[in-house]
Design a protein around this motif. Sequence first.
Motif, PDB file in Angstrom:
ATOM      1  N   ASN A 191       0.853  -1.187   0.000  1.00  0.00           N
ATOM      2  CA  ASN A 191       0.000   0.000   0.000  1.00  0.00           C
ATOM      3  C   ASN A 191       0.887   1.235   0.000  1.00  0.00           C
ATOM      4  OD1 ASN A 191      -2.462  -1.384   0.173  1.00  0.00           O
ATOM      5  ND2 ASN A 191      -2.299  -1.550   2.369  1.00  0.00           N
ATOM      6  N   SER A 208       0.848   5.420  -0.332  1.00  0.00           N
ATOM      7  CA  SER A 208       0.063   6.652  -0.309  1.00  0.00           C
ATOM      8  C   SER A 208       0.829   7.724  -1.080  1.00  0.00           C
ATOM      9  CB  SER A 208      -0.168   7.094   1.135  1.00  0.00           C
ATOM     10  OG  SER A 208      -0.976   8.229   1.176  1.00  0.00           O
ATOM     11  N   HIS A 215      -0.781  -1.160  -4.561  1.00  0.00           N
ATOM     12  CA  HIS A 215      -2.080  -0.530  -4.348  1.00  0.00           C
ATOM     13  C   HIS A 215      -1.816   0.927  -3.984  1.00  0.00           C
ATOM     14  CE1 HIS A 215      -5.676   0.435  -1.783  1.00  0.00           C
ATOM     15  NE2 HIS A 215      -6.204   0.174  -2.958  1.00  0.00           N
ATOM     16  N   GLN A 227      -5.207  10.028   7.924  1.00  0.00           N
ATOM     17  CA  GLN A 227      -4.452   9.458   9.041  1.00  0.00           C
ATOM     18  C   GLN A 227      -4.461   7.932   8.997  1.00  0.00           C
ATOM     19  OE1 GLN A 227      -6.219  11.186  12.546  1.00  0.00           O
ATOM     20  NE2 GLN A 227      -4.924  12.999  12.441  1.00  0.00           N
ATOM     21  N   GLN A 228      -5.618   7.358   8.735  1.00  0.00           N
ATOM     22  CA  GLN A 228      -5.723   5.895   8.675  1.00  0.00           C
ATOM     23  C   GLN A 228      -4.881   5.336   7.537  1.00  0.00           C
ATOM     24  OE1 GLN A 228      -9.698   4.383   8.210  1.00  0.00           O
ATOM     25  NE2 GLN A 228      -8.994   2.327   7.727  1.00  0.00           N
ATOM     26  N   GLU A 229      -4.974   5.947   6.359  1.00  0.00           N
ATOM     27  CA  GLU A 229      -4.219   5.452   5.210  1.00  0.00           C
ATOM     28  C   GLU A 229      -2.719   5.558   5.439  1.00  0.00           C
ATOM     29  OE1 GLU A 229      -5.608   7.337   1.639  1.00  0.00           O
ATOM     30  OE2 GLU A 229      -7.514   6.261   1.698  1.00  0.00           O
ATOM     31  N   ARG A 251      -1.191   5.490   8.369  1.00  0.00           N
ATOM     32  CA  ARG A 251      -0.824   4.456   9.354  1.00  0.00           C
ATOM     33  C   ARG A 251      -0.674   3.094   8.688  1.00  0.00           C
ATOM     34  NH1 ARG A 251      -4.521   7.077  12.745  1.00  0.00           N
ATOM     35  NH2 ARG A 251      -6.160   5.650  12.120  1.00  0.00           N
ATOM     36  N   GLU A 252      -1.527   2.795   7.716  1.00  0.00           N
ATOM     37  CA  GLU A 252      -1.548   1.482   7.083  1.00  0.00           C
ATOM     38  C   GLU A 252      -0.635   1.383   5.859  1.00  0.00           C
ATOM     39  OE1 GLU A 252      -5.697   0.854   6.320  1.00  0.00           O
ATOM     40  OE2 GLU A 252      -6.176   0.650   8.454  1.00  0.00           O
ATOM     41  N   ALA A 253      -0.050   2.491   5.446  1.00  0.00           N
ATOM     42  CA  ALA A 253       0.774   2.501   4.232  1.00  0.00           C
ATOM     43  C   ALA A 253       2.124   1.828   4.466  1.00  0.00           C
ATOM     44  CB  ALA A 253       0.986   3.933   3.756  1.00  0.00           C
ATOM     45  N   ASP A 254       2.575   1.141   3.432  1.00  0.00           N
ATOM     46  CA  ASP A 254       3.920   0.572   3.444  1.00  0.00           C
ATOM     47  C   ASP A 254       4.934   1.600   2.946  1.00  0.00           C
ATOM     48  OD1 ASP A 254       3.177  -2.154   4.241  1.00  0.00           O
ATOM     49  OD2 ASP A 254       2.161  -2.191   2.297  1.00  0.00           O
TER      50      ASP A 254
END
Length: 93
Positions: free
Chosen positions: A2, A4, A33, A67-69, A71-74
Motif C-alpha cells: 500500500n 500513499s 495498491h 491518518q488511517q491510510e 498508518r496502514e501505508a507501506d
Amino acid sequence: MNISVIVGHPYKHSFNAAIAAAAAEALNERGHHVLFHDLYREQFNPVLSDTELVSDVPEDTLTALHQQEIREADGIVIIHPNWWGQPPAIMKG
C-alpha cells in the motif's frame, strides 16, 4: 504494498501534479495498491482546531481517512512545491 501518494499544489497542470501522476502510474504498473490524494482537489482543510489539538482526534472525515491510510501505508510519496524553503500550508496541515 500500500503506497500513499499525496500532492499539494494548487495548479492541477503543474509539474508537481505531473510528477505525482507519473509516480502513481508507475507504482500501479508494478502491482502496488496506490492511494492517491490531491489535497487541493479534495479541498483539504489544513487548519488545526483547538478541539483537535487537545483531543488528538480529527474533526473531519477527510483528515481521519488520511491518518488511517498513512498508518496502514507501506510507503508514502509526498510531492509539493518548495515555497520560501518550506512546503505550502496545505501540506503542513
